[in-house]
Design a protein around this motif. Structure first.
Motif: not given
Length: 505
Positions: A121-145
Protein backbone atom coordinates in the motif's frame (compact mmCIF):
# COMPACT_ATOMS: atom_id res chain seq x y z
CA UNK A 1 -11.62 -21.44 30.26
CA UNK A 2 -15.38 -21.52 30.74
CA UNK A 3 -17.23 -21.78 27.43
CA UNK A 4 -21.01 -21.60 27.86
CA UNK A 5 -23.77 -21.60 25.30
CA UNK A 6 -26.38 -19.79 27.43
CA UNK A 7 -29.04 -20.57 24.83
CA UNK A 8 -27.38 -18.27 22.31
CA UNK A 9 -23.78 -18.15 21.11
CA UNK A 10 -20.90 -19.58 23.15
CA UNK A 11 -19.68 -16.94 25.58
CA UNK A 12 -16.03 -16.92 26.65
CA UNK A 13 -16.32 -16.02 30.33
CA UNK A 14 -13.06 -15.27 32.09
CA UNK A 15 -11.89 -12.58 34.44
CA UNK A 16 -9.49 -11.37 31.73
CA UNK A 17 -12.17 -11.09 29.05
CA UNK A 18 -14.60 -9.36 31.41
CA UNK A 19 -11.89 -6.83 32.34
CA UNK A 20 -11.21 -5.91 28.70
CA UNK A 21 -14.68 -6.18 27.13
CA UNK A 22 -16.20 -3.72 29.58
CA UNK A 23 -13.95 -1.02 28.03
CA UNK A 24 -15.63 -1.35 24.63
CA UNK A 25 -18.44 0.87 23.35
CA UNK A 26 -21.08 0.08 20.71
CA UNK A 27 -20.44 2.56 17.88
CA UNK A 28 -20.59 0.19 14.88
CA UNK A 29 -23.92 0.37 13.02
CA UNK A 30 -25.16 -0.97 9.68
CA UNK A 31 -23.99 2.06 7.70
CA UNK A 32 -20.51 1.81 9.24
CA UNK A 33 -20.26 -1.94 8.57
CA UNK A 34 -21.22 -1.47 4.91
CA UNK A 35 -18.48 1.11 4.26
CA UNK A 36 -16.00 -0.80 6.40
CA UNK A 37 -16.58 -3.82 4.16
CA UNK A 38 -16.16 -1.74 1.00
CA UNK A 39 -12.72 -0.65 2.25
CA UNK A 40 -11.93 -4.23 3.18
CA UNK A 41 -13.00 -5.80 -0.10
CA UNK A 42 -12.10 -3.17 -2.72
CA UNK A 43 -8.35 -2.54 -2.71
CA UNK A 44 -7.15 -0.70 -5.81
CA UNK A 45 -3.49 -1.67 -5.37
CA UNK A 46 -4.02 -4.97 -7.23
CA UNK A 47 -6.04 -3.75 -10.23
CA UNK A 48 -2.93 -3.44 -12.39
CA UNK A 49 -1.77 -6.94 -11.37
CA UNK A 50 -5.10 -8.40 -12.49
CA UNK A 51 -5.37 -6.37 -15.71
CA UNK A 52 -1.82 -7.33 -16.72
CA UNK A 53 -3.16 -10.81 -17.57
CA UNK A 54 -5.36 -9.45 -20.36
CA UNK A 55 -9.07 -9.92 -21.12
CA UNK A 56 -9.19 -13.41 -19.62
CA UNK A 57 -8.59 -11.73 -16.24
CA UNK A 58 -12.08 -10.27 -16.52
CA UNK A 59 -13.50 -13.74 -17.18
CA UNK A 60 -11.71 -15.30 -14.22
CA UNK A 61 -12.85 -12.40 -12.04
CA UNK A 62 -16.48 -13.26 -12.78
CA UNK A 63 -15.92 -17.02 -12.41
CA UNK A 64 -14.27 -16.64 -9.00
CA UNK A 65 -16.98 -14.22 -7.93
CA UNK A 66 -19.43 -17.11 -8.45
CA UNK A 67 -17.44 -20.02 -7.03
CA UNK A 68 -15.54 -18.19 -4.26
CA UNK A 69 -16.82 -14.69 -3.47
CA UNK A 70 -20.51 -15.59 -3.12
CA UNK A 71 -19.92 -18.77 -1.03
CA UNK A 72 -17.53 -16.93 1.30
CA UNK A 73 -20.13 -14.18 1.78
CA UNK A 74 -22.74 -16.79 2.72
CA UNK A 75 -20.35 -18.49 5.13
CA UNK A 76 -19.38 -15.25 6.89
CA UNK A 77 -23.01 -14.14 7.09
CA UNK A 78 -23.83 -17.23 9.17
CA UNK A 79 -20.74 -17.16 11.36
CA UNK A 80 -20.88 -13.41 11.88
CA UNK A 81 -24.51 -13.42 12.99
CA UNK A 82 -24.36 -16.63 15.06
CA UNK A 83 -21.04 -15.92 16.81
CA UNK A 84 -20.92 -12.12 17.02
CA UNK A 85 -18.48 -11.60 19.91
CA UNK A 86 -15.34 -9.47 19.73
CA UNK A 87 -12.47 -11.16 17.91
CA UNK A 88 -14.67 -12.73 15.22
CA UNK A 89 -12.34 -14.85 13.07
CA UNK A 90 -10.11 -15.69 16.06
CA UNK A 91 -13.15 -16.75 18.06
CA UNK A 92 -14.47 -19.01 15.29
CA UNK A 93 -11.16 -20.81 14.78
CA UNK A 94 -10.52 -21.12 18.52
CA UNK A 95 -13.97 -22.58 19.20
CA UNK A 96 -13.61 -25.00 16.29
CA UNK A 97 -10.01 -26.16 16.68
CA UNK A 98 -8.64 -25.00 20.03
CA UNK A 99 -6.15 -22.47 21.32
CA UNK A 100 -3.05 -23.68 19.45
CA UNK A 101 -4.63 -23.50 16.00
CA UNK A 102 -6.31 -20.25 17.01
CA UNK A 103 -2.96 -18.77 18.04
CA UNK A 104 -1.11 -19.67 14.83
CA UNK A 105 -4.03 -18.78 12.58
CA UNK A 106 -4.62 -15.42 14.22
CA UNK A 107 -0.97 -14.44 14.11
CA UNK A 108 -0.92 -15.18 10.36
CA UNK A 109 -4.18 -13.27 9.95
CA UNK A 110 -2.77 -10.27 11.82
CA UNK A 111 0.80 -10.12 10.47
CA UNK A 112 -0.40 -9.93 6.88
CA UNK A 113 -1.67 -6.42 7.37
CA UNK A 114 1.34 -4.53 8.73
CA UNK A 115 3.38 -6.32 6.01
CA UNK A 116 0.86 -5.28 3.33
CA UNK A 117 0.42 -1.78 4.73
CA UNK A 118 4.13 -1.05 5.07
CA UNK A 119 4.94 -2.60 1.70
CA UNK A 120 2.35 -2.81 -1.05
CA UNK A 121 0.00 0.00 0.00
CA UNK A 122 2.75 2.44 0.90
CA UNK A 123 4.69 1.84 -2.33
CA UNK A 124 1.48 2.26 -4.34
CA UNK A 125 0.76 5.55 -2.55
CA UNK A 126 4.22 6.98 -3.17
CA UNK A 127 4.04 5.86 -6.82
CA UNK A 128 0.71 7.65 -7.26
CA UNK A 129 2.14 10.83 -5.75
CA UNK A 130 5.29 10.85 -7.90
CA UNK A 131 3.33 9.92 -11.05
CA UNK A 132 0.89 12.82 -10.81
CA UNK A 133 2.75 15.47 -8.83
CA UNK A 134 6.41 14.89 -9.81
CA UNK A 135 6.04 13.84 -13.47
CA UNK A 136 7.24 10.36 -12.58
CA UNK A 137 10.47 11.53 -10.91
CA UNK A 138 11.13 9.34 -7.85
CA UNK A 139 11.84 10.79 -4.44
CA UNK A 140 15.33 10.85 -3.03
CA UNK A 141 15.96 8.67 0.02
CA UNK A 142 14.96 11.35 2.53
CA UNK A 143 11.83 12.33 0.61
CA UNK A 144 10.85 8.68 0.21
CA UNK A 145 11.03 7.99 3.93
CA UNK A 146 9.29 11.23 4.91
CA UNK A 147 6.35 10.43 2.65
CA UNK A 148 6.09 6.70 3.40
CA UNK A 149 6.59 6.91 7.16
CA UNK A 150 4.06 9.73 7.33
CA UNK A 151 1.58 7.55 5.42
CA UNK A 152 2.17 4.55 7.70
CA UNK A 153 1.98 6.37 11.03
CA UNK A 154 -1.02 8.47 10.09
CA UNK A 155 -2.82 5.18 9.44
CA UNK A 156 -1.62 3.71 12.74
CA UNK A 157 -2.76 6.75 14.73
CA UNK A 158 -6.16 6.52 13.03
CA UNK A 159 -6.43 2.94 14.29
CA UNK A 160 -5.37 4.03 17.79
CA UNK A 161 -8.04 6.70 18.34
CA UNK A 162 -11.51 5.83 19.56
CA UNK A 163 -13.51 3.71 17.12
CA UNK A 164 -16.21 6.39 17.25
CA UNK A 165 -13.71 8.68 15.48
CA UNK A 166 -11.51 6.23 13.59
CA UNK A 167 -14.43 4.55 11.80
CA UNK A 168 -14.87 7.69 9.69
CA UNK A 169 -11.69 6.89 7.73
CA UNK A 170 -13.29 3.71 6.27
CA UNK A 171 -16.50 5.67 5.66
CA UNK A 172 -14.50 8.33 3.81
CA UNK A 173 -12.66 5.55 1.96
CA UNK A 174 -15.95 4.07 0.77
CA UNK A 175 -17.00 7.37 -0.75
CA UNK A 176 -13.56 7.99 -2.33
CA UNK A 177 -13.79 4.58 -4.03
CA UNK A 178 -17.16 5.38 -5.49
CA UNK A 179 -16.07 8.86 -6.62
CA UNK A 180 -12.77 7.69 -8.13
CA UNK A 181 -14.14 4.71 -10.01
CA UNK A 182 -17.23 6.55 -11.30
CA UNK A 183 -15.02 9.39 -12.58
CA UNK A 184 -12.52 6.97 -14.10
CA UNK A 185 -15.19 4.84 -15.79
CA UNK A 186 -17.00 7.87 -17.17
CA UNK A 187 -13.74 9.29 -18.53
CA UNK A 188 -12.93 5.97 -20.21
CA UNK A 189 -16.18 6.30 -22.17
CA UNK A 190 -15.23 9.83 -23.24
CA UNK A 191 -11.73 8.66 -24.19
CA UNK A 192 -13.15 5.77 -26.20
CA UNK A 193 -15.49 8.10 -28.09
CA UNK A 194 -12.59 10.39 -29.07
CA UNK A 195 -9.65 8.04 -29.57
CA UNK A 196 -11.04 4.55 -29.79
CA UNK A 197 -9.87 1.67 -27.63
CA UNK A 198 -7.61 -1.34 -27.88
CA UNK A 199 -9.66 -3.95 -29.62
CA UNK A 200 -10.04 -7.53 -28.50
CA UNK A 201 -12.52 -10.16 -29.54
CA UNK A 202 -14.57 -12.65 -27.62
CA UNK A 203 -11.82 -15.23 -28.06
CA UNK A 204 -9.52 -13.09 -25.92
CA UNK A 205 -11.87 -13.56 -22.98
CA UNK A 206 -11.51 -17.35 -23.18
CA UNK A 207 -10.14 -18.52 -19.82
CA UNK A 208 -6.94 -20.56 -19.88
CA UNK A 209 -5.06 -22.66 -17.33
CA UNK A 210 -2.05 -20.35 -17.23
CA UNK A 211 -4.32 -17.38 -16.56
CA UNK A 212 -6.09 -19.24 -13.77
CA UNK A 213 -2.80 -20.24 -12.15
CA UNK A 214 -1.53 -16.67 -12.27
CA UNK A 215 -4.74 -14.93 -11.24
CA UNK A 216 -6.36 -17.13 -8.62
CA UNK A 217 -4.12 -16.00 -5.70
CA UNK A 218 -4.57 -12.27 -6.30
CA UNK A 219 -8.28 -12.55 -7.11
CA UNK A 220 -8.94 -14.55 -3.95
CA UNK A 221 -6.90 -12.00 -2.00
CA UNK A 222 -9.21 -9.33 -3.42
CA UNK A 223 -12.29 -11.36 -2.55
CA UNK A 224 -11.64 -12.08 1.15
CA UNK A 225 -12.57 -9.91 4.12
CA UNK A 226 -16.28 -10.47 4.82
CA UNK A 227 -15.37 -11.67 8.30
CA UNK A 228 -13.34 -8.60 9.29
CA UNK A 229 -16.09 -6.40 10.85
CA UNK A 230 -16.78 -9.22 13.33
CA UNK A 231 -13.38 -8.57 14.86
CA UNK A 232 -15.21 -5.65 16.49
CA UNK A 233 -18.27 -7.76 17.31
CA UNK A 234 -18.86 -6.35 20.80
CA UNK A 235 -18.70 -2.84 19.32
CA UNK A 236 -21.55 -3.52 16.86
CA UNK A 237 -25.02 -2.13 17.58
CA UNK A 238 -26.92 -5.16 16.21
CA UNK A 239 -24.60 -7.72 14.54
CA UNK A 240 -27.27 -10.38 14.03
CA UNK A 241 -29.28 -8.03 11.84
CA UNK A 242 -26.58 -5.80 10.35
CA UNK A 243 -23.83 -8.29 9.41
CA UNK A 244 -25.75 -10.38 6.79
CA UNK A 245 -27.34 -7.28 5.23
CA UNK A 246 -24.04 -5.39 4.97
CA UNK A 247 -22.25 -8.44 3.56
CA UNK A 248 -24.69 -8.95 0.70
CA UNK A 249 -24.87 -5.26 -0.26
CA UNK A 250 -21.12 -4.71 -0.11
CA UNK A 251 -20.53 -7.91 -2.10
CA UNK A 252 -22.53 -6.66 -5.08
CA UNK A 253 -20.80 -3.27 -4.99
CA UNK A 254 -17.36 -4.84 -4.63
CA UNK A 255 -17.67 -6.97 -7.79
CA UNK A 256 -18.77 -3.91 -9.78
CA UNK A 257 -16.02 -1.72 -8.32
CA UNK A 258 -13.40 -4.29 -9.34
CA UNK A 259 -14.79 -5.25 -12.73
CA UNK A 260 -15.27 -1.74 -14.15
CA UNK A 261 -11.73 -0.39 -13.57
CA UNK A 262 -10.11 -3.64 -14.77
CA UNK A 263 -12.14 -3.47 -17.96
CA UNK A 264 -11.27 0.23 -18.28
CA UNK A 265 -7.52 -0.48 -18.01
CA UNK A 266 -7.81 -3.21 -20.65
CA UNK A 267 -9.63 -0.86 -23.02
CA UNK A 268 -7.15 2.00 -22.65
CA UNK A 269 -3.75 0.29 -22.45
CA UNK A 270 -2.25 -2.59 -24.46
CA UNK A 271 -1.86 -5.61 -22.21
CA UNK A 272 1.93 -5.66 -22.60
CA UNK A 273 2.10 -2.10 -21.25
CA UNK A 274 0.17 -2.88 -18.04
CA UNK A 275 2.27 -3.39 -14.92
CA UNK A 276 1.21 -4.61 -11.50
CA UNK A 277 2.40 -1.49 -9.70
CA UNK A 278 1.35 1.33 -12.01
CA UNK A 279 -1.16 -0.20 -14.45
CA UNK A 280 -4.18 1.60 -13.01
CA UNK A 281 -2.24 4.85 -12.56
CA UNK A 282 -1.00 4.74 -16.17
CA UNK A 283 -4.56 4.19 -17.40
CA UNK A 284 -5.73 7.15 -15.32
CA UNK A 285 -3.11 9.43 -16.90
CA UNK A 286 -4.00 8.18 -20.36
CA UNK A 287 -7.74 8.80 -20.10
CA UNK A 288 -7.49 12.15 -18.29
CA UNK A 289 -5.56 13.51 -21.25
CA UNK A 290 -8.97 14.06 -22.86
CA UNK A 291 -9.43 17.04 -20.53
CA UNK A 292 -6.00 18.47 -21.35
CA UNK A 293 -2.73 16.81 -22.28
CA UNK A 294 -0.81 15.01 -24.98
CA UNK A 295 0.88 11.70 -25.69
CA UNK A 296 4.49 11.71 -26.92
CA UNK A 297 5.95 9.42 -29.63
CA UNK A 298 7.26 7.09 -26.92
CA UNK A 299 3.83 6.85 -25.30
CA UNK A 300 4.61 9.22 -22.44
CA UNK A 301 1.51 11.14 -21.33
CA UNK A 302 1.77 14.78 -20.25
CA UNK A 303 -1.28 16.28 -18.55
CA UNK A 304 -2.08 19.98 -18.76
CA UNK A 305 -4.91 22.29 -17.72
CA UNK A 306 -8.06 20.53 -16.55
CA UNK A 307 -6.45 17.15 -17.19
CA UNK A 308 -3.67 17.98 -14.74
CA UNK A 309 -6.13 19.20 -12.11
CA UNK A 310 -8.49 16.22 -12.42
CA UNK A 311 -5.56 13.83 -12.52
CA UNK A 312 -4.22 15.33 -9.29
CA UNK A 313 -7.63 15.06 -7.63
CA UNK A 314 -7.90 11.41 -8.62
CA UNK A 315 -4.36 10.74 -7.35
CA UNK A 316 -5.38 12.11 -3.95
CA UNK A 317 -8.55 9.97 -4.02
CA UNK A 318 -6.41 6.94 -4.92
CA UNK A 319 -4.04 7.57 -1.98
CA UNK A 320 -6.99 8.03 0.41
CA UNK A 321 -8.45 4.78 -0.90
CA UNK A 322 -5.20 2.93 -0.15
CA UNK A 323 -5.01 4.49 3.31
CA UNK A 324 -8.58 3.52 4.18
CA UNK A 325 -7.96 -0.08 3.04
CA UNK A 326 -4.97 -0.37 5.35
CA UNK A 327 -6.73 1.31 8.28
CA UNK A 328 -9.83 -0.90 7.99
CA UNK A 329 -7.77 -4.09 7.97
CA UNK A 330 -5.56 -2.90 10.83
CA UNK A 331 -8.59 -2.00 12.94
CA UNK A 332 -10.00 -5.49 12.47
CA UNK A 333 -6.93 -7.70 12.69
CA UNK A 334 -5.42 -5.76 15.61
CA UNK A 335 -8.60 -6.46 17.57
CA UNK A 336 -8.46 -10.16 16.68
CA UNK A 337 -4.90 -10.41 17.99
CA UNK A 338 -5.82 -8.48 21.14
CA UNK A 339 -8.71 -10.88 21.86
CA UNK A 340 -6.35 -13.83 21.44
CA UNK A 341 -4.13 -12.13 24.03
CA UNK A 342 -6.73 -12.00 26.76
CA UNK A 343 -8.12 -15.41 25.77
CA UNK A 344 -4.80 -17.23 26.27
CA UNK A 345 -3.60 -17.63 22.67
CA UNK A 346 -1.03 -14.81 22.72
CA UNK A 347 0.94 -12.89 25.36
CA UNK A 348 -1.44 -11.28 27.85
CA UNK A 349 0.36 -7.96 27.37
CA UNK A 350 -1.10 -7.74 23.85
CA UNK A 351 -4.64 -8.37 25.08
CA UNK A 352 -5.12 -4.95 26.66
CA UNK A 353 -7.83 -2.51 25.59
CA UNK A 354 -7.27 1.15 26.38
CA UNK A 355 -9.66 2.34 29.09
CA UNK A 356 -9.85 5.83 27.56
CA UNK A 357 -9.88 5.00 23.82
CA UNK A 358 -11.46 1.55 23.72
CA UNK A 359 -8.83 0.33 21.22
CA UNK A 360 -5.95 -2.21 21.44
CA UNK A 361 -3.27 0.47 21.52
CA UNK A 362 -0.38 -1.92 22.20
CA UNK A 363 -1.19 -4.06 19.18
CA UNK A 364 -1.78 -0.94 17.07
CA UNK A 365 1.71 0.31 17.90
CA UNK A 366 3.16 -3.15 17.24
CA UNK A 367 1.55 -3.03 13.79
CA UNK A 368 3.19 0.34 13.19
CA UNK A 369 6.61 -0.99 14.14
CA UNK A 370 6.21 -4.04 11.88
CA UNK A 371 5.01 -1.87 8.98
CA UNK A 372 7.99 0.43 9.43
CA UNK A 373 10.40 -2.50 9.59
CA UNK A 374 8.96 -4.07 6.42
CA UNK A 375 9.12 -0.75 4.60
CA UNK A 376 12.75 -0.07 5.48
CA UNK A 377 13.95 -3.65 4.99
CA UNK A 378 12.19 -4.15 1.66
CA UNK A 379 13.42 -0.79 0.37
CA UNK A 380 17.01 -1.67 1.25
CA UNK A 381 16.89 -5.24 -0.09
CA UNK A 382 15.44 -4.16 -3.45
CA UNK A 383 17.76 -1.17 -3.82
CA UNK A 384 14.75 1.12 -4.00
CA UNK A 385 13.31 -0.63 -7.10
CA UNK A 386 9.63 0.09 -6.53
CA UNK A 387 8.26 -2.56 -8.88
CA UNK A 388 10.35 -5.36 -7.36
CA UNK A 389 9.54 -4.20 -3.83
CA UNK A 390 5.83 -4.16 -4.71
CA UNK A 391 5.90 -7.67 -6.18
CA UNK A 392 7.87 -9.29 -3.35
CA UNK A 393 5.80 -7.81 -0.55
CA UNK A 394 2.50 -8.43 -2.35
CA UNK A 395 3.31 -12.14 -2.76
CA UNK A 396 4.19 -12.46 0.93
CA UNK A 397 1.01 -10.63 1.97
CA UNK A 398 -1.05 -12.86 -0.31
CA UNK A 399 0.42 -16.08 1.10
CA UNK A 400 0.03 -15.12 4.78
CA UNK A 401 -3.53 -13.94 4.17
CA UNK A 402 -4.58 -17.08 2.34
CA UNK A 403 -3.04 -19.44 4.90
CA UNK A 404 -5.11 -17.85 7.67
CA UNK A 405 -8.31 -18.75 5.84
CA UNK A 406 -7.39 -22.44 6.01
CA UNK A 407 -8.59 -22.17 9.60
CA UNK A 408 -11.51 -19.77 9.12
CA UNK A 409 -13.45 -21.45 6.30
CA UNK A 410 -13.61 -25.03 7.72
CA UNK A 411 -14.87 -23.60 11.03
CA UNK A 412 -18.43 -23.27 9.68
CA UNK A 413 -19.10 -27.01 9.50
CA UNK A 414 -17.22 -27.75 12.75
CA UNK A 415 -19.21 -25.16 14.71
CA UNK A 416 -22.47 -26.45 13.23
CA UNK A 417 -21.60 -29.85 14.72
CA UNK A 418 -20.19 -28.63 18.06
CA UNK A 419 -22.88 -26.02 18.77
CA UNK A 420 -26.03 -27.19 16.97
CA UNK A 421 -28.38 -25.31 19.31
CA UNK A 422 -26.87 -21.87 18.77
CA UNK A 423 -29.50 -19.63 17.11
CA UNK A 424 -28.49 -18.76 13.58
CA UNK A 425 -30.34 -15.73 12.14
CA UNK A 426 -28.94 -16.71 8.77
CA UNK A 427 -28.18 -20.32 7.82
CA UNK A 428 -26.15 -21.55 4.86
CA UNK A 429 -27.26 -24.61 2.94
CA UNK A 430 -24.60 -27.30 2.39
CA UNK A 431 -22.10 -25.86 4.94
CA UNK A 432 -19.63 -28.73 4.59
CA UNK A 433 -19.53 -28.42 0.78
CA UNK A 434 -19.06 -24.66 0.90
CA UNK A 435 -16.38 -24.87 3.59
CA UNK A 436 -14.29 -27.44 1.77
CA UNK A 437 -14.73 -25.78 -1.65
CA UNK A 438 -13.35 -22.53 -0.26
CA UNK A 439 -10.57 -24.33 1.59
CA UNK A 440 -9.51 -26.21 -1.55
CA UNK A 441 -9.33 -22.97 -3.56
CA UNK A 442 -7.30 -21.31 -0.80
CA UNK A 443 -4.87 -24.26 -0.65
CA UNK A 444 -4.39 -24.22 -4.42
CA UNK A 445 -3.80 -20.48 -4.45
CA UNK A 446 -1.24 -20.74 -1.63
CA UNK A 447 0.75 -23.40 -3.49
CA UNK A 448 0.73 -21.22 -6.60
CA UNK A 449 2.13 -18.33 -4.61
CA UNK A 450 5.03 -20.40 -3.32
CA UNK A 451 5.68 -22.18 -6.63
CA UNK A 452 3.96 -19.98 -9.24
CA UNK A 453 3.11 -21.97 -12.33
CA UNK A 454 3.67 -25.40 -10.76
CA UNK A 455 1.96 -27.94 -12.91
CA UNK A 456 2.74 -25.86 -15.98
CA UNK A 457 5.92 -23.82 -15.87
CA UNK A 458 7.80 -23.87 -12.55
CA UNK A 459 10.26 -26.64 -13.46
CA UNK A 460 10.60 -25.61 -17.08
CA UNK A 461 13.94 -24.30 -18.36
CA UNK A 462 14.29 -20.57 -18.10
CA UNK A 463 11.09 -20.16 -16.10
CA UNK A 464 11.00 -17.43 -13.46
CA UNK A 465 8.29 -15.85 -11.30
CA UNK A 466 7.08 -12.51 -12.62
CA UNK A 467 9.69 -9.82 -12.08
CA UNK A 468 12.47 -12.28 -11.23
CA UNK A 469 15.26 -13.75 -13.36
CA UNK A 470 15.37 -17.53 -13.95
CA UNK A 471 18.40 -17.80 -11.70
CA UNK A 472 16.42 -16.15 -8.89
CA UNK A 473 13.44 -18.47 -8.69
CA UNK A 474 14.83 -20.36 -5.68
CA UNK A 475 15.61 -17.02 -4.06
CA UNK A 476 11.99 -16.07 -4.67
CA UNK A 477 10.85 -19.31 -3.02
CA UNK A 478 13.08 -18.56 -0.03
CA UNK A 479 11.64 -15.04 0.33
CA UNK A 480 8.16 -16.57 0.53
CA UNK A 481 8.69 -19.83 2.43
CA UNK A 482 11.14 -18.69 5.12
CA UNK A 483 8.94 -15.86 6.45
CA UNK A 484 5.94 -18.21 6.50
CA UNK A 485 7.84 -20.76 8.59
CA UNK A 486 8.99 -17.99 10.92
CA UNK A 487 5.43 -16.69 11.28
CA UNK A 488 4.12 -20.17 12.16
CA UNK A 489 6.82 -20.56 14.81
CA UNK A 490 5.98 -17.15 16.26
CA UNK A 491 2.32 -18.22 16.42
CA UNK A 492 3.33 -21.33 18.38
CA UNK A 493 5.47 -19.15 20.67
CA UNK A 494 2.46 -16.91 21.26
CA UNK A 495 0.47 -19.99 22.28
CA UNK A 496 3.16 -20.93 24.80
CA UNK A 497 3.19 -17.33 26.10
CA UNK A 498 -0.56 -17.51 26.63
CA UNK A 499 -0.32 -20.53 28.93
CA UNK A 500 -0.46 -18.49 32.18
CA UNK A 501 -3.68 -16.83 30.99
CA UNK A 502 -5.21 -20.21 30.13
CA UNK A 503 -4.24 -21.67 33.52
CA UNK A 504 -5.58 -18.65 35.38
CA UNK A 505 -8.88 -18.99 33.53
Amino acid sequence: MDTQTSGTAPVLRTADSDLEIRKLRRHFGHFDILFFLLCTLVGLDTIGTVAARGPQAFTWMIVLAIIFFVPSALLCAELGSAFPQEGGPYLWVRLAFGHLVGAVNTFMYWVTNPVWFGGTLTVSAVTAFTTFFRDGRPFGTLGFYLFTLGFVWFGILTAVVSFRIGKWIPVLGGWTRLALLILFTGTVLIYAARHGVHGFGLADFTPGWSGFVALVPVLIFNYVGFELPNSAGDEMVDPRRDVPAAIFRSGVLAVLLYALPVLGVLLVLPTKAVTGLSGFLDAMRQVFSVYGGSTGPDGTVTLTGAGLVLGGICAVLFILTLLSSGVAWLMGTDRALAVSGYDGAAPRAFGVISERLGTPVRVNLLSGLVSTGVLVLAHQLTGGEAAKLFGAVLSLALSTTLLSYLGIFPALHILRRKYPDVPRPYRVRYPRTIGWLLTALIAFATVQLLLPGIGAHWFGPGYAPSGWAPSERWTYLATEAIPLVVFVLIGVAFWFAGAPTRRRS
